[in-house]
Design a protein around this motif. Structure first.
Motif, PDB file in Angstrom:
ATOM      1  N   THR A 276      64.317  51.541 -18.372  1.00 41.59           N
ATOM      2  CA  THR A 276      63.898  51.439 -16.985  1.00 41.59           C
ATOM      3  C   THR A 276      64.182  52.775 -16.293  1.00 41.59           C
ATOM      4  O   THR A 276      64.738  53.697 -16.896  1.00 41.59           O
ATOM      5  N   SER A 277      63.799  52.856 -15.013  1.00 40.17           N
ATOM      6  CA  SER A 277      64.016  54.090 -14.262  1.00 40.17           C
ATOM      7  C   SER A 277      64.395  53.740 -12.820  1.00 40.17           C
ATOM      8  O   SER A 277      63.529  53.385 -12.018  1.00 40.17           O
ATOM      9  N   PRO A 278      65.679  53.841 -12.476  1.00 39.63           N
ATOM     10  CA  PRO A 278      66.100  53.469 -11.126  1.00 39.63           C
ATOM     11  C   PRO A 278      65.808  54.517 -10.064  1.00 39.63           C
ATOM     12  O   PRO A 278      65.847  54.218  -8.875  1.00 39.63           O
ATOM     13  N   SER A 279      65.526  55.754 -10.492  1.00 40.05           N
ATOM     14  CA  SER A 279      65.409  56.855  -9.534  1.00 40.05           C
ATOM     15  C   SER A 279      64.584  57.985 -10.124  1.00 40.05           C
ATOM     16  O   SER A 279      64.488  58.133 -11.346  1.00 40.05           O
ATOM     17  N   SER A 280      64.004  58.785  -9.224  1.00 39.59           N
ATOM     18  CA  SER A 280      63.423  60.070  -9.614  1.00 39.59           C
ATOM     19  C   SER A 280      63.826  61.117  -8.594  1.00 39.59           C
ATOM     20  O   SER A 280      64.032  60.813  -7.412  1.00 39.59           O
ATOM     21  N   HIS A 281      63.927  62.347  -9.067  1.00 42.23           N
ATOM     22  CA  HIS A 281      64.105  63.505  -8.200  1.00 42.23           C
ATOM     23  C   HIS A 281      62.717  63.994  -7.782  1.00 42.23           C
ATOM     24  O   HIS A 281      61.868  64.250  -8.638  1.00 42.23           O
ATOM     25  N   PHE A 282      62.524  64.130  -6.482  1.00 40.39           N
ATOM     26  CA  PHE A 282      61.253  64.597  -5.942  1.00 40.39           C
ATOM     27  C   PHE A 282      61.487  65.858  -5.116  1.00 40.39           C
ATOM     28  O   PHE A 282      62.493  65.982  -4.416  1.00 40.39           O
TER      29      PHE A 282
ATOM     30  N   GLN B 250      61.235  51.766  -9.259  1.00 42.31           N
ATOM     31  CA  GLN B 250      62.481  52.453  -8.981  1.00 42.31           C
ATOM     32  C   GLN B 250      63.123  51.918  -7.706  1.00 42.31           C
ATOM     33  O   GLN B 250      62.463  51.347  -6.842  1.00 42.31           O
ATOM     34  N   ASP B 251      64.421  52.122  -7.601  1.00 42.03           N
ATOM     35  CA  ASP B 251      65.165  51.752  -6.402  1.00 42.03           C
ATOM     36  C   ASP B 251      65.256  52.914  -5.420  1.00 42.03           C
ATOM     37  O   ASP B 251      65.335  52.705  -4.208  1.00 42.03           O
ATOM     38  N   TYR B 252      65.280  54.139  -5.965  1.00 40.76           N
ATOM     39  CA  TYR B 252      65.585  55.311  -5.156  1.00 40.76           C
ATOM     40  C   TYR B 252      64.515  56.392  -5.223  1.00 40.76           C
ATOM     41  O   TYR B 252      63.968  56.677  -6.298  1.00 40.76           O
ATOM     42  N   VAL B 253      64.267  56.984  -4.060  1.00 35.69           N
ATOM     43  CA  VAL B 253      63.571  58.263  -3.945  1.00 35.69           C
ATOM     44  C   VAL B 253      64.670  59.276  -3.634  1.00 35.69           C
ATOM     45  O   VAL B 253      65.335  59.178  -2.601  1.00 35.69           O
ATOM     46  N   THR B 254      64.886  60.233  -4.529  1.00 35.99           N
ATOM     47  CA  THR B 254      66.062  61.091  -4.434  1.00 35.99           C
ATOM     48  C   THR B 254      65.702  62.539  -4.152  1.00 35.99           C
ATOM     49  O   THR B 254      64.815  63.110  -4.790  1.00 35.99           O
ATOM     50  N   ILE B 255      66.412  63.111  -3.189  1.00 36.38           N
ATOM     51  CA  ILE B 255      66.284  64.532  -2.842  1.00 36.38           C
ATOM     52  C   ILE B 255      67.216  65.308  -3.764  1.00 36.38           C
ATOM     53  O   ILE B 255      68.434  65.180  -3.663  1.00 36.38           O
TER      54      ILE B 255
END
Length: 292
Positions: A95-101, A127-132
């Motif tokens: 799975t993938s809870p987050s990505s760096h954008f 995903q749960d998170y959109v991550t900076i």
């Protein structure tokens, strides 16, 4: 001197006895009893050789989830659309809870079309998170600009929340310029809405910046829902090594996982002394012993 500060100084100055108790247990992945992930940037040099092979090796090493990076509307993830990338992860039970954008363009323009494309991708991947992951370091060179950025983060977090996701911020050492007794990281923690903005603490960069993770867990309990578990090479603190092979003793840090609010521990390694797939397997064996 606080007990957490003593632990921090002991960790950063020498290899502690605790670290010595974290053997690799060989290259083969051990029986999986814990869930932990990996930031895919660790294997950035391997993706051009074959995306599926990288994902297969991650699953084989014992990881449960991955954190993405490098997404673009044109190329998706490593040339795969978010839908195709999700199918590939499903194939290997990841799975993938987050990505760096990349938030650089959004920060400058406040063009929410950029943000909405990230949200659309994140929802496809469930995903749960959109991550900076990183932002212009000049922002953190004054209190005023740090506070202005925090307000931009708050605005973005409301848009992300309305889409059913949450915004997170990942640190390096750029957030820790001294600003008359405070710093940009503290300002972000103080000025952003704790109900809308979580933090992904990169433990390696905390130590590189001479900061104590345990103090942050105590002062801002519950806000550090993701960690990058990245070790510091004994011979050169500017380089990484396998988890448990370097200067950082992760055991007392993981003992405070509940206080921190940890949900997703993620291995990351930006440079290697040995074969990267062998390396991530060694890290996974240690994570299987110390992770939550």
């Amino acid at each position: 001197m606080s007990n957490s500060r003593r632990i921090f100084i002991k960790q950063i100055g020498l290899v502690t006895a605790g670290a010595a108790l974290l053997p690799y247990l060989g290259c083969a992945a051990t029986a999986q009893t814990k869930k932990f992930g990996i930031q895919l940037y660790s294997l950035k040099d391997e993706f051009p050789k074959g995306v599926e092979n990288v994902i297969a090796q991650i699953a084989k090493a014992g990881y449960s989830y991955v954190e993405g990076y490098g997404f673009s509307d044109k190329n998706g993830y490593f040339g795969l659309s978010p839908e195709k990338f999700k199918d590939l992860l499903d194939q290997y039970n990841l799975t993938s809870p987050s990505s760096h954008f990349d938030f650089g363009g959004w920060e400058k323009t406040q063009n929410d079309t950029i943000l909405k494309s990230y949200i659309a991708s994140a929802k496809i991947l469930k995903q749960d998170y959109v991550t900076i992951p990183y932002i212009n370091p000049e922002i953190f060179k004054s209190i005023e600009s740090s506070k202005m950025f925090a307000q931009k983060v708050n605005r973005a977090s409301k848009i992300v929340k309305d889409a059913g996701l949450k915004l997170a911020y990942h640190n390096h050492d750029i957030e820790f310029f001294d600003l008359n007794g405070t710093n940009g990281y503290d300002i972000l923690l103080q000025e952003t809405d704790p109900n809308l903005v979580d933090f992904e603490m990169d433990l390696y960069w905390m130590f590189r910046a001479n900061n104590d993770p345990l103090k942050y867990f105590k002062d801002y309990a519950g806000r550090f829902t993701m960690w990058h578990v990245k070790d510091m090479r004994k011979s050169d603190k500017t380089l990484n090594t396998e988890v448990g092979n370097g200067l950082i003793d992760f055991k007392p840090i993981f003992e405070q996982a509940k206080l921190a609010g940890l949900k997703y521990p993620l291995v990351e390694q930006e440079n290697f002394e040995i074969n990267p797939f062998e390396s991530i397997t060694k890290s996974a064996a240690v994570m299987n012993k110390i992770s939550i």
